[in-house]
Design an enzyme around this catalytic site. Sequence first.
Site, PDB file in Angstrom:
ATOM      1  N   ASP A  11     133.698 -22.710  26.874  1.00 21.21           N
ATOM      2  CA  ASP A  11     133.562 -23.525  25.648  1.00 21.21           C
ATOM      3  C   ASP A  11     133.388 -22.686  24.385  1.00 21.21           C
ATOM      4  O   ASP A  11     133.947 -22.996  23.335  1.00 21.21           O
ATOM      5  CB  ASP A  11     132.315 -24.424  25.736  1.00 21.21           C
ATOM      6  CG  ASP A  11     132.460 -25.548  26.737  1.00 21.21           C
ATOM      7  OD1 ASP A  11     133.567 -25.757  27.262  1.00 21.21           O
ATOM      8  OD2 ASP A  11     131.434 -26.214  26.997  1.00 21.21           O
ATOM      9  N   HIS A  45     133.913 -28.231  28.627  1.00 21.02           N
ATOM     10  CA  HIS A  45     133.320 -29.514  28.212  1.00 21.02           C
ATOM     11  C   HIS A  45     134.086 -30.036  27.004  1.00 21.02           C
ATOM     12  O   HIS A  45     134.048 -29.436  25.935  1.00 21.02           O
ATOM     13  CB  HIS A  45     131.842 -29.256  27.859  1.00 21.02           C
ATOM     14  CG  HIS A  45     131.071 -30.493  27.506  1.00 21.02           C
ATOM     15  ND1 HIS A  45     129.730 -30.445  27.189  1.00 21.02           N
ATOM     16  CD2 HIS A  45     131.418 -31.793  27.421  1.00 21.02           C
ATOM     17  CE1 HIS A  45     129.297 -31.671  26.931  1.00 21.02           C
ATOM     18  NE2 HIS A  45     130.314 -32.509  27.062  1.00 21.02           N
ATOM     19  N   THR A 105     123.347 -28.481  22.166  1.00 16.92           N
ATOM     20  CA  THR A 105     123.938 -28.323  23.483  1.00 16.92           C
ATOM     21  C   THR A 105     123.371 -29.426  24.380  1.00 16.92           C
ATOM     22  O   THR A 105     122.527 -30.211  23.923  1.00 16.92           O
ATOM     23  CB  THR A 105     123.655 -26.913  24.052  1.00 16.92           C
ATOM     24  OG1 THR A 105     124.290 -26.781  25.317  1.00 16.92           O
ATOM     25  CG2 THR A 105     122.156 -26.656  24.203  1.00 16.92           C
ATOM     26  N   HIS A 199     123.151 -24.043  33.067  1.00 19.68           N
ATOM     27  CA  HIS A 199     122.547 -24.093  31.730  1.00 19.68           C
ATOM     28  C   HIS A 199     121.529 -22.978  31.505  1.00 19.68           C
ATOM     29  O   HIS A 199     120.481 -22.943  32.124  1.00 19.68           O
ATOM     30  CB  HIS A 199     121.883 -25.440  31.421  1.00 19.68           C
ATOM     31  CG  HIS A 199     121.893 -25.721  29.955  1.00 19.68           C
ATOM     32  ND1 HIS A 199     122.848 -26.505  29.338  1.00 19.68           N
ATOM     33  CD2 HIS A 199     121.110 -25.253  28.970  1.00 19.68           C
ATOM     34  CE1 HIS A 199     122.635 -26.529  28.048  1.00 19.68           C
ATOM     35  NE2 HIS A 199     121.592 -25.768  27.798  1.00 19.68           N
ATOM     36  N   GLY A 200     121.905 -22.095  30.598  1.00 19.75           N
ATOM     37  CA  GLY A 200     120.974 -21.067  30.141  1.00 19.75           C
ATOM     38  C   GLY A 200     120.828 -19.857  31.054  1.00 19.75           C
ATOM     39  O   GLY A 200     119.955 -19.022  30.833  1.00 19.75           O
ATOM     40  N   GLY A 221     128.049 -20.097  30.872  1.00 24.46           N
ATOM     41  CA  GLY A 221     128.935 -19.991  29.726  1.00 24.46           C
ATOM     42  C   GLY A 221     128.413 -19.138  28.601  1.00 24.46           C
ATOM     43  O   GLY A 221     128.809 -17.985  28.432  1.00 24.46           O
ATOM     44  N   HIS A 222     127.458 -19.690  27.853  1.00 28.58           N
ATOM     45  CA  HIS A 222     127.058 -19.087  26.588  1.00 28.58           C
ATOM     46  C   HIS A 222     126.691 -17.606  26.716  1.00 28.58           C
ATOM     47  O   HIS A 222     127.136 -16.765  25.926  1.00 28.58           O
ATOM     48  CB  HIS A 222     125.878 -19.885  26.006  1.00 28.58           C
ATOM     49  CG  HIS A 222     125.460 -19.432  24.650  1.00 28.58           C
ATOM     50  ND1 HIS A 222     124.478 -18.502  24.450  1.00 28.58           N
ATOM     51  CD2 HIS A 222     125.912 -19.765  23.421  1.00 28.58           C
ATOM     52  CE1 HIS A 222     124.336 -18.281  23.158  1.00 28.58           C
ATOM     53  NE2 HIS A 222     125.201 -19.041  22.516  1.00 28.58           N
TER      54      HIS A 222
HETATM   55  N1  PXP Z   1     126.601 -26.813  33.135  1.00 26.01           N
HETATM   56  C1  PXP Z   1     126.588 -27.879  32.297  1.00 26.01           C
HETATM   57  C2  PXP Z   1     126.659 -29.246  32.888  1.00 26.01           C
HETATM   58  C3  PXP Z   1     126.549 -27.702  30.892  1.00 26.01           C
HETATM   59  O1  PXP Z   1     126.548 -28.765  30.078  1.00 26.01           O
HETATM   60  C4  PXP Z   1     126.537 -26.386  30.379  1.00 26.01           C
HETATM   61  C5  PXP Z   1     126.513 -26.172  28.902  1.00 26.01           C
HETATM   62  O2  PXP Z   1     127.682 -26.663  28.353  1.00 26.01           O
HETATM   63  C6  PXP Z   1     126.573 -25.306  31.290  1.00 26.01           C
HETATM   64  C7  PXP Z   1     126.581 -25.555  32.661  1.00 26.01           C
HETATM   65  C8  PXP Z   1     126.603 -23.894  30.836  1.00 26.01           C
HETATM   66  O3  PXP Z   1     125.436 -23.584  30.161  1.00 26.01           O
HETATM   67  P1  PXP Z   1     125.361 -22.216  29.360  1.00 26.01           P
HETATM   68  O4  PXP Z   1     126.449 -22.249  28.334  1.00 26.01           O
HETATM   69  O5  PXP Z   1     123.996 -22.256  28.770  1.00 26.01           O
HETATM   70  O6  PXP Z   1     125.553 -21.110  30.350  1.00 26.01           O
END
Ligand code: PXP
Length: 257
Positions: A11, A45, A105, A199-200, A221-222
């Site tokens: 993303d 996403h 987010t 996430h994170g 991701g991030h």
């Molecule tokens: N999984 C889901 C369902 C998410 O919404 C996100 C953030 O878009 C991620 C994983 C990835 O999170 P991050 O970008 O913090 O690694």
Amino acid sequence: MSRLRLGVNIDHVATIRNARGGSAPDPARAAEIAIAAGADGITAHLREDRRHISDADIEALAALCRRRGRPLNFEMAVTEEMQAIALRHRPHAACLVPERREEVTTEGGLDVVRGHNAIAPAVARLREAGIRVSLFIDADPAQIAASAEVGAEVIELHVGAYCDAVRERREAEVAVLLQKLADAAAQADALGLEVHAGHGIDYETVGAIAAIPQFMELNIGHFLIGEAIFTGLDAAIRRMLVLMAAARPQALWGVGG
Ligand code: PXP
């Protein structure tokens, strides 16, 4: 213990592109690099406000993943519009997430208990089209039970609170939150759900998360896109894969399932 898969969320390549408009950097190019580096799948996403990934990106990513034989995990809100897009592209998987326009987010998990009447038909519709449905939820026993009830095959546990506690050195909370994740993963597994986490996650937090044996996939991701600025995306992903494998040494030797 089985090998843990890595889904790379691209993303924020689109976030950087959209900061200037135009076409660079291209999320599809990032997806190609991620696959070459060993990513097991690509996650994207498509938000209602199109703040990063665009409809054209989803089209390009769906085609690329089909061509390269890798799963596309389409993160989406439970709306008619997103269901229609998912049904058009038929990604390998759809991960249903809560979405609020003003959030930076995805802040918390989907409320499957209260949202049952909207989520159950969406799950059925997507599954009928051959799409594997995952629900992004908090590590809450009631949400896990409700996820099984609405017919999801997979849950993705929101591990953001644990990751924040580690980074902010809130030592007392770290152990409690990690135990909560481990208990949630065991509960979901016992209900027959496949369990993912996301996430994170970063280099510091991945080890303890990857060591929870029921997790089959991490979506990251991030951190990886940020790290790519310094080391390149290929190196960032390869290092993450090494850390994931190190947390599951048995899997390297083929012990367990
Ligand atoms: N999984 C889901 C369902 C998410 O919404 C996100 C953030 O878009 C991620 C994983 C990835 O999170 P991050 O970008 O913090 O690694």
